[in-house]
Design a protein around this motif. Structure first.
Motif, PDB file in Angstrom:
ATOM      1  N   ALA A 101      -1.304  15.166   1.556  1.00 36.30           N
ATOM      2  CA  ALA A 101      -0.527  14.046   2.100  1.00 36.30           C
ATOM      3  C   ALA A 101      -1.202  12.715   1.768  1.00 36.30           C
ATOM      4  CB  ALA A 101      -0.353  14.207   3.606  1.00 36.30           C
ATOM      5  N   ASP A 102      -2.537  12.687   1.831  1.00 34.69           N
ATOM      6  CA  ASP A 102      -3.270  11.473   1.451  1.00 34.69           C
ATOM      7  C   ASP A 102      -2.967  11.111   0.003  1.00 34.69           C
ATOM      8  OD1 ASP A 102      -4.449  11.662   3.975  1.00 34.69           O
ATOM      9  OD2 ASP A 102      -6.341  12.460   3.203  1.00 34.69           O
ATOM     10  N   CYS A 103      -3.046  12.114  -0.880  1.00 33.11           N
ATOM     11  CA  CYS A 103      -2.792  11.886  -2.314  1.00 33.11           C
ATOM     12  C   CYS A 103      -1.350  11.447  -2.560  1.00 33.11           C
ATOM     13  CB  CYS A 103      -3.112  13.143  -3.121  1.00 33.11           C
ATOM     14  SG  CYS A 103      -4.880  13.514  -3.172  1.00 33.11           S
ATOM     15  N   ALA A 104      -0.415  12.045  -1.853  1.00 40.40           N
ATOM     16  CA  ALA A 104       0.984  11.647  -1.996  1.00 40.40           C
ATOM     17  C   ALA A 104       1.162  10.189  -1.567  1.00 40.40           C
ATOM     18  CB  ALA A 104       1.888  12.561  -1.177  1.00 40.40           C
ATOM     19  N   GLY A 105       0.514   9.807  -0.477  1.00 42.10           N
ATOM     20  CA  GLY A 105       0.588   8.424  -0.013  1.00 42.10           C
ATOM     21  C   GLY A 105      -0.010   7.460  -1.022  1.00 42.10           C
ATOM     22  N   ILE A 106      -1.145   7.833  -1.610  1.00 40.79           N
ATOM     23  CA  ILE A 106      -1.784   6.986  -2.621  1.00 40.79           C
ATOM     24  C   ILE A 106      -0.847   6.799  -3.808  1.00 40.79           C
ATOM     25  CG2 ILE A 106      -3.696   6.889  -4.275  1.00 40.79           C
ATOM     26  CD1 ILE A 106      -5.348   8.431  -2.053  1.00 40.79           C
ATOM     27  N   PHE A 107      -0.212   7.874  -4.233  1.00 39.35           N
ATOM     28  CA  PHE A 107       0.728   7.814  -5.357  1.00 39.35           C
ATOM     29  C   PHE A 107       1.897   6.885  -5.041  1.00 39.35           C
ATOM     30  CE2 PHE A 107       4.452   9.620  -7.600  1.00 39.35           C
ATOM     31  CZ  PHE A 107       4.034   9.401  -8.907  1.00 39.35           C
ATOM     32  N   VAL A 108       2.473   7.033  -3.855  1.00 38.98           N
ATOM     33  CA  VAL A 108       3.610   6.187  -3.458  1.00 38.98           C
ATOM     34  C   VAL A 108       3.165   4.732  -3.331  1.00 38.98           C
ATOM     35  CG1 VAL A 108       5.259   5.708  -1.591  1.00 38.98           C
ATOM     36  CG2 VAL A 108       4.898   8.059  -2.376  1.00 38.98           C
ATOM     37  N   GLY A 109       1.981   4.502  -2.750  1.00 39.26           N
ATOM     38  CA  GLY A 109       1.466   3.140  -2.631  1.00 39.26           C
ATOM     39  C   GLY A 109       1.302   2.485  -3.987  1.00 39.26           C
ATOM     40  N   TRP A 110       0.821   3.253  -4.973  1.00 37.96           N
ATOM     41  CA  TRP A 110       0.675   2.739  -6.341  1.00 37.96           C
ATOM     42  C   TRP A 110       2.052   2.419  -6.923  1.00 37.96           C
ATOM     43  CZ3 TRP A 110      -3.666   4.317 -10.071  1.00 37.96           C
ATOM     44  CH2 TRP A 110      -3.498   3.721 -11.308  1.00 37.96           C
ATOM     45  N   LEU A 111       2.998   3.347  -6.744  1.00 38.79           N
ATOM     46  CA  LEU A 111       4.339   3.136  -7.305  1.00 38.79           C
ATOM     47  C   LEU A 111       5.028   1.906  -6.725  1.00 38.79           C
ATOM     48  CD1 LEU A 111       5.944   6.680  -7.570  1.00 38.79           C
ATOM     49  CD2 LEU A 111       5.115   5.219  -9.413  1.00 38.79           C
ATOM     50  N   LEU A 112       4.811   1.647  -5.448  1.00 29.25           N
ATOM     51  CA  LEU A 112       5.477   0.509  -4.799  1.00 29.25           C
ATOM     52  C   LEU A 112       4.773  -0.819  -5.035  1.00 29.25           C
ATOM     53  CD1 LEU A 112       6.481   2.097  -1.381  1.00 29.25           C
ATOM     54  CD2 LEU A 112       7.923   1.697  -3.386  1.00 29.25           C
ATOM     55  N   ALA A 113       3.553  -0.756  -5.526  1.00 25.37           N
ATOM     56  CA  ALA A 113       2.771  -1.981  -5.741  1.00 25.37           C
ATOM     57  C   ALA A 113       3.368  -2.815  -6.871  1.00 25.37           C
ATOM     58  CB  ALA A 113       1.327  -1.604  -6.053  1.00 25.37           C
ATOM     59  N   PRO A 114       2.973  -4.078  -6.942  1.00 26.50           N
ATOM     60  CA  PRO A 114       3.469  -4.924  -8.024  1.00 26.50           C
ATOM     61  C   PRO A 114       3.241  -4.254  -9.382  1.00 26.50           C
ATOM     62  CG  PRO A 114       2.137  -6.197  -6.502  1.00 26.50           C
ATOM     63  CD  PRO A 114       2.013  -4.765  -6.101  1.00 26.50           C
ATOM     64  N   PRO A 115       4.167  -4.375 -10.287  1.00 25.44           N
ATOM     65  CA  PRO A 115       5.284  -5.317 -10.326  1.00 25.44           C
ATOM     66  C   PRO A 115       6.578  -4.789  -9.719  1.00 25.44           C
ATOM     67  CG  PRO A 115       5.116  -4.238 -12.436  1.00 25.44           C
ATOM     68  CD  PRO A 115       3.990  -3.696 -11.572  1.00 25.44           C
ATOM     69  N   ARG A 116       6.597  -3.562  -9.191  1.00 29.88           N
ATOM     70  CA  ARG A 116       7.843  -3.008  -8.653  1.00 29.88           C
ATOM     71  C   ARG A 116       8.309  -3.759  -7.408  1.00 29.88           C
ATOM     72  NH1 ARG A 116       4.470   0.181 -10.459  1.00 29.88           N
ATOM     73  NH2 ARG A 116       4.872   1.476 -12.245  1.00 29.88           N
ATOM     74  N   LEU A 117       7.398  -4.037  -6.509  1.00 32.12           N
ATOM     75  CA  LEU A 117       7.698  -4.883  -5.356  1.00 32.12           C
ATOM     76  C   LEU A 117       6.914  -6.182  -5.515  1.00 32.12           C
ATOM     77  CD1 LEU A 117       7.677  -2.391  -2.338  1.00 32.12           C
ATOM     78  CD2 LEU A 117       9.639  -3.410  -3.478  1.00 32.12           C
ATOM     79  N   PRO A 118       7.302  -7.226  -4.817  1.00 30.28           N
ATOM     80  CA  PRO A 118       6.595  -8.504  -4.957  1.00 30.28           C
ATOM     81  C   PRO A 118       5.115  -8.392  -4.618  1.00 30.28           C
ATOM     82  CG  PRO A 118       8.633  -8.781  -3.723  1.00 30.28           C
ATOM     83  CD  PRO A 118       8.424  -7.305  -3.902  1.00 30.28           C
ATOM     84  N   ASN A 119       4.332  -9.233  -5.272  1.00 29.18           N
ATOM     85  CA  ASN A 119       2.903  -9.282  -5.022  1.00 29.18           C
ATOM     86  C   ASN A 119       2.652 -10.177  -3.808  1.00 29.18           C
ATOM     87  OD1 ASN A 119       0.125  -9.889  -5.023  1.00 29.18           O
ATOM     88  ND2 ASN A 119       0.001  -9.447  -7.207  1.00 29.18           N
ATOM     89  N   LEU A 120       2.363  -9.560  -2.685  1.00 29.16           N
ATOM     90  CA  LEU A 120       2.153 -10.303  -1.441  1.00 29.16           C
ATOM     91  C   LEU A 120       0.918 -11.188  -1.499  1.00 29.16           C
ATOM     92  CD1 LEU A 120       2.998  -7.422   1.047  1.00 29.16           C
ATOM     93  CD2 LEU A 120       4.504  -9.233   0.185  1.00 29.16           C
TER      94      LEU A 120
END
Length: 134
Positions: A101-120
């Motif tokens: 679950a940790d690894c899945a979260g890390i993968f999703v966090g990477w996928l959602l990070a910029p440039p896919r979502l805005p760079n906060l």
């Protein structure tokens, strides 16, 4: 002046991320952590959210692939270390599924990070710069 403010913002962003890391460690090792999702296997979702949030947060300042790979690797190592530490406590359990679950979260966090979502981080830098020019 602007360069100094940018350095302070980056330092603050990273410190806030480390506070998140410490929070995950503490919540993972205390005897009775709060249960956010009172459903069967809700802790797996909590693991995904925690590690995904950390990856997403640090990916705001680590835009290059090598920085993100290092961050992801360190977060995976943290998740594994936490499971082994939990096994030693006597009141928490060791679960391979939590590591997954940790690894899945890390993968999703990477996928959602910029440039896919805005760079906060970049947004906050521009916001603070605009404020300082008033």
């Amino acid at each position: 002046m602007i360069d100094s403010a940018a350095r302070r913002l980056r330092r603050a962003w990273i410190v806030i991320g480390w506070v998140g890391v410490i929070g995950v460690i503490v919540l993972s090792l205390i005897p009775s952590p709060p249960q956010l999702l009172p459903v069967d296997q809700g802790d797996k979702v909590e693991h995904m959210l925690a590690f995904g949030s950390l990856m997403f947060w640090f990916a705001q300042v680590h835009l290059q692939r090598h920085g993100r790979l290092a961050t992801a690797g360190l977060l995976v190592a943290l998740g594994v270390a936490i499971e082994f530490a939990q096994r030693e406590t006597g009141y928490r359990s060791f679960e391979y599924a939590d590591m997954g679950a940790d690894c899945a979260g890390i993968f999703v966090g990477w996928l959602l990070a910029p440039p896919r979502l805005p760079n906060l981080y970049a947004w906050s830098e521009h916001f603070l710069l605009a404020l300082s020019q008033r």
